[in-house]
Design an enzyme around this catalytic site. Sequence first.
Site, mmCIF file in Angstrom:
data_model
loop_
_atom_site.group_PDB
_atom_site.id
_atom_site.type_symbol
_atom_site.label_atom_id
_atom_site.label_comp_id
_atom_site.label_asym_id
_atom_site.label_seq_id
_atom_site.Cartn_x
_atom_site.Cartn_y
_atom_site.Cartn_z
ATOM 1 N N LEU A 1 26.282 55.616 30.295
ATOM 2 C CA LEU A 1 27.026 54.949 29.223
ATOM 3 C C LEU A 1 28.486 55.398 29.101
ATOM 4 O O LEU A 1 29.252 54.780 28.365
ATOM 5 C CB LEU A 1 26.301 55.144 27.887
ATOM 6 C CG LEU A 1 24.932 54.445 27.826
ATOM 7 C CD1 LEU A 1 24.234 54.726 26.503
ATOM 8 C CD2 LEU A 1 25.098 52.939 28.021
ATOM 9 N N SER B 1 14.492 54.437 34.466
ATOM 10 C CA SER B 1 13.579 53.598 35.255
ATOM 11 C C SER B 1 14.264 53.078 36.521
ATOM 12 O O SER B 1 13.614 52.916 37.554
ATOM 13 C CB SER B 1 13.001 52.453 34.417
ATOM 14 O OG SER B 1 13.961 51.457 34.166
ATOM 15 N N HIS C 1 24.243 46.241 35.948
ATOM 16 C CA HIS C 1 24.462 45.734 34.597
ATOM 17 C C HIS C 1 23.379 44.686 34.316
ATOM 18 O O HIS C 1 23.080 43.867 35.194
ATOM 19 C CB HIS C 1 25.861 45.104 34.516
ATOM 20 C CG HIS C 1 26.187 44.594 33.155
ATOM 21 N ND1 HIS C 1 26.587 45.431 32.135
ATOM 22 C CD2 HIS C 1 26.156 43.347 32.624
ATOM 23 C CE1 HIS C 1 26.786 44.718 31.044
ATOM 24 N NE2 HIS C 1 26.533 43.447 31.309
HETATM 25 C C1 GRF Z 1 19.476 49.099 32.507
HETATM 26 O O1 GRF Z 1 19.222 47.929 31.786
HETATM 27 C C2 GRF Z 1 20.789 48.967 33.257
HETATM 28 O O2 GRF Z 1 21.079 47.675 33.652
HETATM 29 C C3 GRF Z 1 21.771 49.415 32.222
HETATM 30 O O3 GRF Z 1 21.134 50.439 31.528
HETATM 31 C C4 GRF Z 1 19.716 50.289 31.591
HETATM 32 C C5 GRF Z 1 19.147 51.566 32.118
HETATM 33 O O4 GRF Z 1 17.770 51.613 32.049
HETATM 34 N N1 GRF Z 1 23.040 49.745 32.834
HETATM 35 P P1 GRF Z 1 16.982 52.788 32.775
HETATM 36 O O5 GRF Z 1 17.435 54.108 32.191
HETATM 37 O O6 GRF Z 1 17.261 52.694 34.240
HETATM 38 O O7 GRF Z 1 15.540 52.511 32.450
#
Ligand code: GRF
Length: 188
Positions: A85, A13, A104
């Site tokens: 990750l 997202s 983050h």
């Molecule tokens: C987000 O909450 C970001 O802060 C963290 O991982 C999540 C990723 O969400 N690092 P998306 O895949 O962008 O929806």
Amino acid sequence: MKRLAIFASGGGSNAKALFEYFKDNEQIQLPLVIANKEGAGVFGVAASFGATAIWVKKSQLNNPDFLLPLLQQHRIDGILLAGFLLLIPPYLVAAYPKAILNIHPALLPKFGGAGMHGHHVHEAVLAAGETVSGPTVHLVNEQYDEGRILAQQTVPVLPDDTAETLARRVLEAEHQLYPKTVAAYFLR
Ligand code: GRF
């Protein structure tokens, strides 16, 4: 003009928010997505914005002879981590000095570090009784979540919040904060 690669592991997202924000921008282009999970939602996001998306295994991420030529081939100037990750290996930090950003989902320096991702972050914020939370955009160095903070946005933590409701509120703020911080940083 800057060409930035998005590294993501999940739904994408934030990647989508970045693509939407920069879709007609001549100064910043997002030609490449690197994802470490086969079938991650971010592949569909990349496809819908005409970006190349490549599945890269952990061993390939950690192999400079694999990854650096790939990034060079796409003339990548910087990297945006968006829910990625895996730890960025030191050779990559060295190859892109001060040009790797991360978002983050908490107000660093609190609630960061190894293991602090996804619902773990929001559970820790609630357990600590915080009254505000919100995303942090920061530069990436060799340690998880420890590079220089570039921007933060606060959202309230409400008395009846669960990790899910808080995560949703923070994620909405992420979608606003990340693109404008990327623009301000790379076009400075
Ligand atoms: C987000 O909450 C970001 O802060 C963290 O991982 C999540 C990723 O969400 N690092 P998306 O895949 O962008 O929806």
